[in-house]
Design an enzyme around this catalytic site. Structure first.
Site, PDB file in Angstrom:
ATOM      1  N   ASN A  21       0.803  -1.218   0.000  1.00 54.10           N
ATOM      2  CA  ASN A  21       0.000   0.000   0.000  1.00 54.10           C
ATOM      3  C   ASN A  21       0.841   1.275   0.000  1.00 54.10           C
ATOM      4  O   ASN A  21       0.340   2.354   0.317  1.00 54.10           O
ATOM      5  CB  ASN A  21      -0.933  -0.001   1.220  1.00 54.10           C
ATOM      6  CG  ASN A  21      -1.938  -1.135   1.163  1.00 54.10           C
ATOM      7  OD1 ASN A  21      -2.333  -1.558   0.082  1.00 54.10           O
ATOM      8  ND2 ASN A  21      -2.328  -1.648   2.313  1.00 54.10           N
ATOM      9  N   GLY A  35       2.838  -7.306   4.766  1.00 52.49           N
ATOM     10  CA  GLY A  35       3.382  -7.368   3.420  1.00 52.49           C
ATOM     11  C   GLY A  35       4.451  -8.423   3.268  1.00 52.49           C
ATOM     12  O   GLY A  35       4.472  -9.179   2.279  1.00 52.49           O
ATOM     13  N   HIS A  66       7.215  -2.573  13.494  1.00 51.62           N
ATOM     14  CA  HIS A  66       7.806  -3.239  12.342  1.00 51.62           C
ATOM     15  C   HIS A  66       9.176  -2.621  12.044  1.00 51.62           C
ATOM     16  O   HIS A  66       9.458  -1.500  12.443  1.00 51.62           O
ATOM     17  CB  HIS A  66       6.919  -3.080  11.104  1.00 51.62           C
ATOM     18  CG  HIS A  66       5.560  -3.681  11.251  1.00 51.62           C
ATOM     19  ND1 HIS A  66       5.346  -4.952  11.728  1.00 51.62           N
ATOM     20  CD2 HIS A  66       4.321  -3.178  10.977  1.00 51.62           C
ATOM     21  CE1 HIS A  66       4.051  -5.199  11.736  1.00 51.62           C
ATOM     22  NE2 HIS A  66       3.407  -4.143  11.292  1.00 51.62           N
TER      23      HIS A  66
END
Length: 262
Positions: free
Chosen positions: A50, A183, A229
């Protein structure tokens, strides 16, 4: 998770928590497909992140030319974005946290949720229902909601053993974070399912290759929670895979934008 790899009575540990396990009972077992519902191997796959680098990329047509298109976390696919991100979807992930924040855990807004996922047509919704104990109930609620409404989408549950193994693998490659991004989990899955993988929208930086500012997502500039992350570390590993020909990473425009004549 399938009936084949997750039989009735099997004890599984949540991959995101070390103290909790669960035993597959009749009710849960009945939600699994008999076997992986894809015709394997999948041939040409697009994995669409995204990232803001997709904005004005003109990559929509190229993304949709793949045999199988995977997307992350229920992204918007309205007509204003389709030129850049495409419209085709065979599988889309949905984190339980999204169900909680955007749809109040489906306690009050079930129809709103069902209407919002119509844009993904006959796709699979891939959920980590057994990563954290708090995510199990909202994930099951998604399954039952779609079933109750006779929706076109089907929920698949991520196998916690697979997610744990993927986490260990990337940690051995130098990615040290509380949790891998959705992802990277999705790219890892695609590499096991597909003959050819091209990834789009994987770019965790605030400027593009030409030094121009870009938003965090192609649809907004909301930044992620810090420290959860390790996105630059993840990007570096994906770049190594690109350089070694394991996958293809699209970072430039796919189709040049038409210049105005005025």
């Amino acid at each position: 998770m399938t009936k084949q790899n997750s039989p009735l009575g099997k004890n599984l540990w949540f991959d995101g928590e070390f103290l909790h396990s669960f035993t597959i009972d009749n009710a849960t077992y009945s939600l699994f497909p008999q076997a992986t519902p894809f015709q394997l191997p999948l041939k040409k796959c697009s994995v669409v992140g995204n990232g803001g680098i997709l904005k004005k990329s003109g990559c929509g047509r190229q993304i949709d030319q793949a045999d199988f298109v995977m997307r992350c976390n229920l992204p918007p696919l309205s007509s204003e974005y389709s030129k850049d991100v495409g419209s085709k979807t065979q599988l889309v992930t949905a984190n339980p946290s999204i169900i909680e924040k955007r749809f109040q855990n489906l306690l009050w807004s079930r129809k709103t949720f069902v209407d919002s996922v119509k844009v993904y047509n006959h796709s699979y919704i891939y959920m980590p229902a057994f990563s954290m104990k708090t995510g199990t109930e909202p994930s099951l609620r998604v399954y039952y909601t779609l079933e109750d409404f006779g929706a076109n989408q089907t929920v698949l549950f991520a196998n916690p053993n697979f997610l744990r193994d993927i986490g260990k693998f990337w940690k051995s490659k130098g990615i040290h974070a509380k949790r891998l991004s959705t992802g990277l989990f999705l790219v890892s899955a695609a590499l096991g399912l597909c003959e050819e993988v091209t990834i789009y929208g994987f770019w965790p930086f605030s400027v593009d290759l030409h030094g121009r500012f870009i938003s965090h997502h192609y649809y907004d500039n909301v930044l992620p929670d810090s420290g959860f992350h390790a996105m630059p570390e993840e990007f570096l590993q994906l770049w190594f895979l690109h350089k070694n020909g394991v996958l293809r990473m699209q970072l430039e425009q796919c189709e040049p934008l038409l210049q105005s004549s005025t």
